[in-house]
Each structure stands twice: as C-alpha cells, then as structure tokens.
Design a protein around this motif. Structure first.
Motif, PDB file in Angstrom:
ATOM      1  N   LEU A   1     -79.859   4.088  53.505  1.00  4.97           N
ATOM      2  CA  LEU A   1     -78.567   3.532  53.935  1.00  4.97           C
ATOM      3  C   LEU A   1     -77.485   4.217  53.112  1.00  4.97           C
ATOM      4  CD1 LEU A   1     -77.003   1.515  55.682  1.00  4.97           C
ATOM      5  CD2 LEU A   1     -77.317  -0.198  53.878  1.00  4.97           C
ATOM      6  N   LYS A   2     -76.952   5.296  53.665  1.00  4.39           N
ATOM      7  CA  LYS A   2     -75.978   6.114  52.946  1.00  4.39           C
ATOM      8  C   LYS A   2     -74.738   5.290  52.605  1.00  4.39           C
ATOM      9  CE  LYS A   2     -73.755  10.662  53.105  1.00  4.39           C
ATOM     10  NZ  LYS A   2     -74.336  11.054  51.821  1.00  4.39           N
ATOM     11  N   ASN A   3     -74.248   5.509  51.397  1.00  2.00           N
ATOM     12  CA  ASN A   3     -73.047   4.818  50.905  1.00  2.00           C
ATOM     13  C   ASN A   3     -73.199   3.300  50.880  1.00  2.00           C
ATOM     14  OD1 ASN A   3     -71.490   7.148  50.395  1.00  2.00           O
ATOM     15  ND2 ASN A   3     -70.905   7.272  52.551  1.00  2.00           N
TER      16      ASN A   3
ATOM     17  N   THR B   1     -73.565   8.139  36.989  1.00  2.00           N
ATOM     18  CA  THR B   1     -73.831   8.757  38.274  1.00  2.00           C
ATOM     19  C   THR B   1     -74.091  10.246  38.072  1.00  2.00           C
ATOM     20  OG1 THR B   1     -73.073   8.915  40.572  1.00  2.00           O
ATOM     21  CG2 THR B   1     -71.392   9.214  38.846  1.00  2.00           C
ATOM     22  N   SER B   2     -74.225  10.986  39.168  1.00  2.00           N
ATOM     23  CA  SER B   2     -74.543  12.405  39.036  1.00  2.00           C
ATOM     24  C   SER B   2     -73.280  13.257  39.139  1.00  2.00           C
ATOM     25  CB  SER B   2     -75.546  12.827  40.114  1.00  2.00           C
ATOM     26  OG  SER B   2     -74.887  13.096  41.328  1.00  2.00           O
ATOM     27  N   THR B   3     -73.458  14.552  38.888  1.00  2.00           N
ATOM     28  CA  THR B   3     -72.329  15.482  38.911  1.00  2.00           C
ATOM     29  C   THR B   3     -71.958  15.915  40.325  1.00  2.00           C
ATOM     30  OG1 THR B   3     -73.895  17.298  38.576  1.00  2.00           O
ATOM     31  CG2 THR B   3     -72.817  16.398  36.611  1.00  2.00           C
ATOM     32  N   GLY B   4     -72.747  15.561  41.327  1.00  2.00           N
ATOM     33  CA  GLY B   4     -72.463  15.964  42.698  1.00  2.00           C
ATOM     34  C   GLY B   4     -71.105  15.452  43.166  1.00  2.00           C
ATOM     35  N   GLU B   5     -70.375  16.272  43.911  1.00  2.00           N
ATOM     36  CA  GLU B   5     -69.010  15.912  44.317  1.00  2.00           C
ATOM     37  C   GLU B   5     -68.982  14.687  45.226  1.00  2.00           C
ATOM     38  OE1 GLU B   5     -68.401  18.987  48.107  1.00  2.00           O
ATOM     39  OE2 GLU B   5     -67.390  19.381  46.204  1.00  2.00           O
ATOM     40  N   GLU B   6     -70.099  14.395  45.891  1.00  2.00           N
ATOM     41  CA  GLU B   6     -70.150  13.202  46.736  1.00  2.00           C
ATOM     42  C   GLU B   6     -70.001  11.918  45.921  1.00  2.00           C
ATOM     43  OE1 GLU B   6     -74.428  13.994  45.511  1.00  2.00           O
ATOM     44  OE2 GLU B   6     -72.684  15.194  46.131  1.00  2.00           O
TER      45      GLU B   6
ATOM     46  N   ILE C   1     -66.139   9.680  44.298  1.00  2.00           N
ATOM     47  CA  ILE C   1     -65.579   8.386  44.687  1.00  2.00           C
ATOM     48  C   ILE C   1     -66.042   7.271  43.747  1.00  2.00           C
ATOM     49  CG2 ILE C   1     -67.448   7.829  46.329  1.00  2.00           C
ATOM     50  CD1 ILE C   1     -65.266   6.648  48.157  1.00  2.00           C
ATOM     51  N   LEU C   2     -67.240   7.418  43.178  1.00  2.00           N
ATOM     52  CA  LEU C   2     -67.737   6.429  42.217  1.00  2.00           C
ATOM     53  C   LEU C   2     -66.979   6.542  40.895  1.00  2.00           C
ATOM     54  CD1 LEU C   2     -71.605   6.536  42.787  1.00  2.00           C
ATOM     55  CD2 LEU C   2     -69.862   5.206  43.982  1.00  2.00           C
ATOM     56  N   ALA C   3     -66.715   7.775  40.479  1.00  2.00           N
ATOM     57  CA  ALA C   3     -65.931   7.974  39.260  1.00  2.00           C
ATOM     58  C   ALA C   3     -64.529   7.393  39.435  1.00  2.00           C
ATOM     59  CB  ALA C   3     -65.862   9.465  38.927  1.00  2.00           C
ATOM     60  N   ASP C   4     -63.969   7.555  40.624  1.00  2.00           N
ATOM     61  CA  ASP C   4     -62.644   6.989  40.901  1.00  2.00           C
ATOM     62  C   ASP C   4     -62.670   5.462  40.834  1.00  2.00           C
ATOM     63  OD1 ASP C   4     -61.693   9.550  41.288  1.00  2.00           O
ATOM     64  OD2 ASP C   4     -61.791   9.468  43.481  1.00  2.00           O
ATOM     65  N   LEU C   5     -63.737   4.869  41.368  1.00  2.00           N
ATOM     66  CA  LEU C   5     -63.859   3.407  41.328  1.00  2.00           C
ATOM     67  C   LEU C   5     -63.980   2.914  39.888  1.00  2.00           C
ATOM     68  CD1 LEU C   5     -64.233   0.625  42.624  1.00  2.00           C
ATOM     69  CD2 LEU C   5     -66.667   1.157  42.911  1.00  2.00           C
TER      70      LEU C   5
END
Length: 253
Positions: free
Chosen positions: A17-19, A52-57, A60-64
């Motif tokens: 279940l993506k995202n 979280t991981s370094t992947g650009e996807e 949004i988690l870093a922003d949160l």
C-alpha cells in the motif's frame, strides 16, 4: 547515564500500500502525523527522530518531520540496522525506543511505561512486551506496542551478522539469541496477552479500511483512543475479527 530517545522507522515505498503512512486516515491527517502527535503528547522532553532513507521519494517525510518539530535522519534504505545505529549516534541516543510508522493505534500509556522502565533499568539490552505464548509483541499483528534497544546491542548485532533479514528487521537477532543479550520481558496487558486474532498494523488497503472503520465506530480522534476501547469495539463487531483473521493469514510474520 543512558540517553533514551524515540526513533520512528518510516518510508513511503511500501509495496502493498504505497504511501500508506501519508494517505488521509483521520480527517486530513495521515498515520505518521497521527503517530507523531501521539508521541509528542505522551512523551514530553524525549528526543524524537524520524529515521527514513536518502531516496528522494522520502523528502516528503523529512518535510513532515520539520513541520512537526522533530528530528529527521536519512540513511540506508535496505540496511535499517545501520540506519538506526547512525541515527542514534548522530542524535546522541544511547537507548532507542523503536516505533514502526504503520501503527496508528500505538498505545500512549504503554509507550510511557516502556520509556520509564528503560530509563530506570539501564542494565537491559532489550525491553519489550510479551504475549502469553512467549512471543514478543513486535511479532504479533497488534500494532499497540513499541520496543526498546540499547545502541550497544545494535552495534553487537552489526558485528556478528550480515544476514539480510537481520539488517532489515532491527531487533530480531537480539530476541532470537537471548543468551547473548540481557533481555527484559514486560507482560502485555491481559486484554490482549492471548489475542492472536487482532491485526491493527497497517500493511494493506484492507488493513487501512478496517482501522478506519474502528475509528468511525468509536467516534473519537486517534489521540483519545485507548487499547481497551479498541478491543471492546472489535469484540462487539465480529465482522471486524473475521476481516483481521483473513489479513493475519495473508500476511503472517
């Protein structure tokens, strides 16, 4: 003296279940935001890190994390053990309370109990709740509980194994090799200690819908809901149990 901090394990790239941790779950909040609010409310003064991981996807988690005022660490995608060790070192955490980001019904009372016990008993490498059949609650499908692990124990695991499953599942090696670590088991509350038919960790769309149905039946915000209330409403609606048992069978750990 041990410096206890919370590390939330999170990523957007779930295959089933993506995202799932960002999809609106209650009003406009996703599961991860609900979880962060619950931790902030229940553990005043305890450092919180979103790992979280370094992947650009996962930008949004870093922003949160920044929006919620908590720390963020970005590391290896597959080697979660390495990510936890590096996050702990970076934020000077010597004992980590590990929380999975897909558990919207993490119970704040038992989270506080775990943190308080860990702070008072530095001698233990690993502390977790245990079901009546002897399994750690992390190996159940409940989604109610966190676990505590010392950074020194994680470093030890890193030196003795390169097995991919142990690098992905941070604490498995510890409780599968109890003779090598000082482990403390806290009894899970009796209302769930022998319940193998409860699944409230979120991996699939069916899990997500069942959890939302419980929210609707309770008519309360997730922050206000206790473990006992959830078990009560589930037991009064047998179809929920049937759905959960189906998902447990399909997603057995």
């Amino acid at each position: 003296m041990s410096a206890v901090g919370v590390i939330i394990q999170a990523r957007t790239g779930s295959t089933r279940l993506k995202n799932k941790i960002l999809i609106p779950f209650y009003q406009d909040q996703g599961i991860l935001e609900i979880l962060i609010d619950k931790i902030l409310h229940g553990l005043t003064g305890t450092p919180i890190v979103l790992a979280t991981s370094t992947g650009e996807e996962n930008d949004i988690l870093a922003d949160l994390a920044a929006r919620k005022g908590i720390n963020c660490f970005r590391g290896d995608e597959a080697n979660v053990l390495k990510r936890f060790i590096e996050a702990s070192r970076h934020y000077k955490i010597t004992g980590a309370v590990r929380i999975c980001a897909d558990n919207p019904f993490l119970d704040a009372h038992y989270l506080s109990q775990l943190v308080n016990y860990a702070e008072a008993h530095e001698e233990f490498d690993y502390i977790s709740f245990q079901l009546s059949d002897g399994r750690p609650t992390i190996r159940s499908h409940h989604g109610f509980f966190a676990e505590f692990v010392q950074l020194s124990a994680l470093r030890k695991v890193q030196t003795v194994t390169t097995e991919p499953s142990y690098l992905e599942h941070v604490t498995n090696y510890i409780y599968e090799n109890p003779a090598d670590f000082n482990i403390k088991w806290l009894p899970a509350p009796s209302v769930v200690s022998n319940r193998l038919d409860i699944r409230l960790t979120i991996d699939t769309e069916d899990d997500f819908k069942s959890a939302q149905e419980i929210l609707k039946l309770l008519g309360k915000a997730p922050l206000q809901i206790s473990l006992n209330e959830i078990i009560d409403v589930v037991d009064r609606h047998p179809m929920l149990i049937t759905k959960m048992e189906g998902q447990i069978k399909a997603n057995e750990k």
